[in-house]
Design a protein around this motif. Structure first.
Motif, mmCIF file in Angstrom:
data_model
loop_
_atom_site.group_PDB
_atom_site.id
_atom_site.type_symbol
_atom_site.label_atom_id
_atom_site.label_comp_id
_atom_site.label_asym_id
_atom_site.label_seq_id
_atom_site.Cartn_x
_atom_site.Cartn_y
_atom_site.Cartn_z
ATOM 1 N N GLN A 179 -14.601 -24.905 0.971
ATOM 2 C CA GLN A 179 -15.175 -24.590 -0.856
ATOM 3 C C GLN A 179 -15.868 -25.587 -0.679
ATOM 4 O OE1 GLN A 179 -12.440 -24.612 -3.679
ATOM 5 N NE2 GLN A 179 -12.997 -23.917 -4.896
ATOM 6 N N THR A 201 -2.396 -18.957 3.522
ATOM 7 C CA THR A 201 -0.928 -17.888 3.111
ATOM 8 C C THR A 201 0.239 -18.728 2.193
ATOM 9 O OG1 THR A 201 0.380 -17.320 4.494
ATOM 10 C CG2 THR A 201 -2.081 -16.583 4.578
ATOM 11 N N LYS A 202 1.103 -17.353 1.111
ATOM 12 C CA LYS A 202 1.869 -18.322 1.108
ATOM 13 C C LYS A 202 3.226 -18.524 1.732
ATOM 14 C CE LYS A 202 1.777 -16.103 -3.839
ATOM 15 N NZ LYS A 202 2.095 -16.026 -5.083
ATOM 16 N N VAL A 206 -6.048 -29.047 5.028
ATOM 17 C CA VAL A 206 -4.788 -28.573 4.074
ATOM 18 C C VAL A 206 -3.697 -29.781 4.923
ATOM 19 C CG1 VAL A 206 -2.389 -26.461 4.564
ATOM 20 C CG2 VAL A 206 -5.069 -26.045 4.891
ATOM 21 N N TRP A 211 2.200 -21.837 3.904
ATOM 22 C CA TRP A 211 3.051 -22.693 2.468
ATOM 23 C C TRP A 211 4.022 -23.447 2.485
ATOM 24 C CZ3 TRP A 211 0.562 -26.899 1.752
ATOM 25 C CH2 TRP A 211 0.804 -27.709 0.225
ATOM 26 N N SER A 216 -2.843 -32.598 1.857
ATOM 27 C CA SER A 216 -2.696 -32.189 1.210
ATOM 28 C C SER A 216 -1.144 -31.833 1.125
ATOM 29 C CB SER A 216 -3.236 -30.505 0.747
ATOM 30 O OG SER A 216 -3.374 -29.542 1.066
ATOM 31 N N ASP A 230 -10.342 -25.163 3.688
ATOM 32 C CA ASP A 230 -10.192 -24.535 1.713
ATOM 33 C C ASP A 230 -8.241 -24.236 1.604
ATOM 34 O OD1 ASP A 230 -9.416 -23.919 0.011
ATOM 35 O OD2 ASP A 230 -11.873 -23.649 -0.728
ATOM 36 N N PRO A 231 -7.630 -25.368 1.349
ATOM 37 C CA PRO A 231 -6.225 -25.110 1.193
ATOM 38 C C PRO A 231 -5.904 -23.431 0.305
ATOM 39 C CG PRO A 231 -6.705 -27.074 1.324
ATOM 40 C CD PRO A 231 -8.494 -26.768 0.919
ATOM 41 N N GLU A 232 -7.098 -23.392 -0.355
ATOM 42 C CA GLU A 232 -7.269 -22.012 -1.311
ATOM 43 C C GLU A 232 -6.687 -20.770 -0.122
ATOM 44 O OE1 GLU A 232 -6.832 -21.612 -4.804
ATOM 45 O OE2 GLU A 232 -6.568 -23.343 -4.614
ATOM 46 N N HIS A 233 -7.071 -20.865 1.253
ATOM 47 C CA HIS A 233 -6.948 -19.111 1.671
ATOM 48 C C HIS A 233 -5.800 -19.431 2.550
ATOM 49 C CE1 HIS A 233 -11.591 -19.968 2.685
ATOM 50 N NE2 HIS A 233 -11.377 -19.102 1.291
#
Length: 816
Positions: A230, A52-53, A74, A56, A77, A47-50
């Motif tokens: 997700q 880290t900044k 990931v 990314w 995206s 999940d891209p939400e997981h």
């Protein structure tokens, strides 16, 4: 500008010059002294939400992004401005996962040296189960590359979240492919276990067999699918024995095994500590002498149950052994209370002691174990304890009293092929493989890259070929040349392989790197020996190659060819001969027991003619899933010693069972039958990777028999499986049978003659494989020497079923 600067023009000039120099420095390329860098970034579980900044930001702003494979949410995206390169093609070309990861690691390091910096993206966290991270770090210092890791979320956190489980106070984490290399679980069952990379039903099956050595078949476990993605995470609870039947298993599946009480040494210690507290003062009055009486009684029960030696007595034996463990635990608890020694001290001593079982006596003819060491230690580290006889070429093994010197080398070329290569042309032949794990592998790649330089300094023409997927004839083209570059995988004393033997048998002069004491075996006057892996030395040596040099050493070439012929011969006969020589003076290896080897002096390395009696054809390690070991079972019903043997990667294990007619050597004229059970088909109707490994090994064994002058055939088993629909031929529309598809592959890709390939296409499972093989083929045709080739996850079932079916008496005619 401030007035003070106008008042000091020299200072103003220095400032301008500094700015100008800085601008020039920024405009110039980075100086060569800057250390190349690899940034290994963790992509998280999916999940891209997981993500880290920090990761990314690096992914979006890097100039060169490389990923182990493309199929990760990931990566889909990423901004369009990011240029992504993946290693998916490496998966198609690699024979093993170890080779795959090694090639990727080497490529990443080379790219870093070429470009200065690269970002390498891997799934999960780079430091949790990511082999390429480990390899890159290990090799980076030698390559002069700096490595930095950008952590990510591993599979552990989302898996625990899906399960609702806390990893504290303890949790063991393992890898499915690694665990399938063990005979039993290397973790205590009192600790919960989370296992990654349960990628398919095959790996689940292999893992299940290992786990069931510790846990009950009905033990409830959980398959965790798509954790961290997700909306798709799924937890599937089921009995351990059914995990390979799940239809949801995929590349994002992991397995959670809850703790099981009562099955570990830790549980026994905790129980004994609780008993000590309960007894209180009465425990304090106990002595080791009083406890010893209970240990003696328990040992007597063990001896009584063992003497019966029957299936019915096994429960009694298990109960008696449990009593012995309890008594031993009590002694250790008492010693800990008195601060004499700890349980850990006892376990350390047990692990360091030789597990030889002396004074072993049995009325029946027991089995004895023999280890044949094949691969060098940088390929496979072996545990030698517990074997009655070790046949080895490695110097460090020869210190063991049960070891004997043994060279596991055999040529690939058949005797009938040798003469066709004796007519030579001026040239230097060379074959480069795809592997890059060992020093020799990497030297071959460097030689390949320097081939244009070599041709510029070499008087004779080069004939360089790349391995991987080439035919037998293409592989042998190199031996038409007067000279052949022979690079062993590793450099160790007494270690050489078919690469050298094939060159010597065809009287090509080897330009050789490998065994440092090769002069103990062959005349180095008929060779050109490289002393290092320096490519400059290779160039210097090749500069001296010419037809005149070859012609001047004809006598040495002829003698080396004769010596190499000693390493060609019948597999079973030579192996039996080597073991018989080791057992001289002993009537029954089983009765004398491993302790009897203490009376035999340590062996010395033998030279020349002596070595001729101690050679053994090399069996290549077969891997099913690329990390699962190949095993082979032989049922030789009329040999002096029926052999049951299996490869564990770098060695062969033999269990030798003495039979009543030990004084006879019955000759069996029936062909050797190499049997390959089915293992499923792809959706396109072709053999999957693990079955192709079986076929590769079957072809290798077939040709080994043929080149030793024996008749051989290969039998394909199985119509298919009832668990899923059979694939259909896109042209005819008919169902594709496993035996038929495997036979076609064996003939087309591995060059086995069609007249020696047979099919049994009626059976649908392993029991059917054995029954139909015997009733429709072996008993009718008179085949009595069978070798069954399969993968480790399949071998326990193969052993039990084939041993039972082929152990039955002759079948009457009403069965046919």
């Amino acid at each position: 500008m401030p007035a003070s600067n106008h008042q000091n023009p020299r200072r103003h000039y220095k400032c301008c010059a500094a700015v100008l120099c800085l601008g020039c420095a920024l405009a110039r390329p980075a100086p060569a002294c800057i250390t190349p860098r690899v940034l290994i970034a963790g992509l998280g579980p999916g999940d891209p939400e997981h993500l880290t900044k920090g990761v990314w930001s690096q992914l979006c702003n890097c100039q060169r992004l490389y990923a182990r494979f493309a199929k990760h949410p990931v990566l889909e995206s990423l901004p369009a401005s990011v240029t992504l390169t993946t290693f998916d093609q490496y998966y198609e070309e690699a024979d093993t996962f170890e080779g795959l990861y090694s090639n990727i690691s080497d490529t990443i390091l080379e790219l870093a040296k070429e470009h200065g910096e690269v970002v390498y993206a891997v799934p999960g966290d780079p430091c949790v189960g990511e082999t390429t991270t480990k390899m890159i770090r290990q090799r980076s210092a030698d390559e002069g590359v700096r490595v930095e890791v950008l952590p990510g979320v591993s599979f552990v956190e989302p898996s625990l979240a899906a399960l609702g489980v806390d990893m504290l106070p303890r949790l063991a984490v393992g890898d499915a492919y690694e665990l399938t290399g063990f005979q039993s679980l290397p973790f205590e069952c009192s600790t919960p276990l989370l296992i990654s990379q349960v990628d398919d039903q095959i790996s689940a099956n292999a893992l299940k067999l290992v786990l069931m050595s510790t846990y009950e078949a009905e033990h409830e476990v959980a398959l965790v699918h798509s954790a961290g993605v997700q909306g798709t995470a799924q937890v599937e609870w089921l009995p351990l024995q059914n995990i390979d039947r799940s239809k949801s298993i995929g590349i994002t599946t992991s397995l959670f095994v809850p703790a099981s009480s009562g099955g570990s040494f830790t549980d026994l210690r905790d129980r004994m500590a609780g008993r000590r507290i309960k007894l209180g003062e009465s425990w304090d009055d106990l002595t080791h002498a009083e406890l010893a009486r209970g240990l003696v009684r328990a040992s007597e029960k063990v001896a009584k149950a063992a003497e019966q030696d029957s299936k019915e007595s096994m429960n009694d034996l298990a109960d008696a052994l449990a009593s012995v463990l309890i008594q031993a635990a009590a002694h250790m608890q008492l010693a800990e209370d008195d601060f004499d020694f700890s349980t850990g001290d006892v376990l350390k001593r047990a692990s360091s002691l030789d597990p030889t079982l002396s004074n072993r006596t049995r009325r029946s003819s027991p089995a004895s174990s023999v280890l044949i060491v094949q691969e060098p230690p940088d390929v496979k580290q072996l545990q030698l304890e517990g074997f009655d006889l070790v046949l080895t070429w490695q110097q460090q093994h020869l210190e063991l009293r049960q070891s004997r010197f043994f060279v596991p080398a055999t040529p690939w070329l058949l005797p009938a092929e040798w003469p066709r290569f004796l007519s030579k042309k001026p040239g230097l032949g060379f074959l480069r493989g795809s592997k890059s794990q060992t020093t020799g592998h990497r030297l071959r790649h460097r030689i390949w890259e320097a081939r244009e330089q070599l041709q510029s300094v070499c008087e004779v023409p080069l004939e360089f070929l790349q391995g991987g997927g080439i035919s037998r004839d293409e592989r042998n083209i190199q031996f038409f040349n007067q000279f052949v570059l022979v690079i062993e995988n590793s450099r160790h004393e007494n270690y050489f392989s078919e690469k050298l033997l094939d060159a010597l048998l065809t009287q090509s002069m080897p330009v050789y790197w490998g065994c440092p004491n090769i002069g103990d075996f062959f005349d180095v006057a008929g060779m050109v020996v490289l002393q290092s892996t320096d490519i400059d030395e290779v160039l210097s040596v090749c500069n001296q190659l010419c037809p005149g040099h070859y012609e001047a050493h004809q006598e040495a070439l002829r003698q080396n060819s004769e010596r190499a012929q000693r390493y060609s011969g019948d597999f079973g006969f030579r192996l039996q001969q080597a073991i018989e020589e080791a057992l001289q003076g002993q009537t029954d290896i089983g009765q004398s027991g491993p302790g009897a080897w203490d009376d035999i002096a340590s062996p010395k390395c033998k030279k020349d003619a002596e070595i001729a009696n101690e050679i053994y054809p090399k069996e290549e390690v077969l891997k099913a899933n690329p990390k699962a070991y190949k095993q082979v079972v032989t049922f030789a019903t009329r040999m002096k010693w029926p052999l049951l043997y299996g490869s564990i990667g770098g060695a062969l294990i033999l269990l030798l069972k003495m039979i009543s007619d030990v004084g006879e050597k019955a000759e069996d004229a029936s062909p050797h039958l190499v049997v390959v059970p089915g293992g499923g088909l792809t959706a396109e109707g072709s053999p999957p990777l693990w079955v192709r490994r079986r076929l590769q090994e079957a072809a290798s064994l077939y040709f080994a028999y043929v080149r030793s002058g024996q008749r051989a055939a290969v039998m394909m088993l199985s119509a298919g499986t009832p668990h899923k629909p059979m694939p259909r031929d896109p042209h005819s529309g008919f169902q594709v049978l496993e035996a038929e598809a495997n036979a076609r592959c064996l003939i087309r890709d591995f060059n086995v003659p069609p007249q020696d390939v047979f099919e049994e296409s009626w059976s649908l499972d392993t029991i059917g494989n054995a029954y139909m093989l015997r009733t429709t083929h072996t008993d009718i045709a008179g085949w009595r020497r069978l070798t069954i080739i399969s993968n480790q996850f399949h071998m326990p079932r193969i052993r039990a079923i084939f041993d039972k079916v082929f152990g039955l008496g002759p079948l009457s005619s009403r069965h046919y």
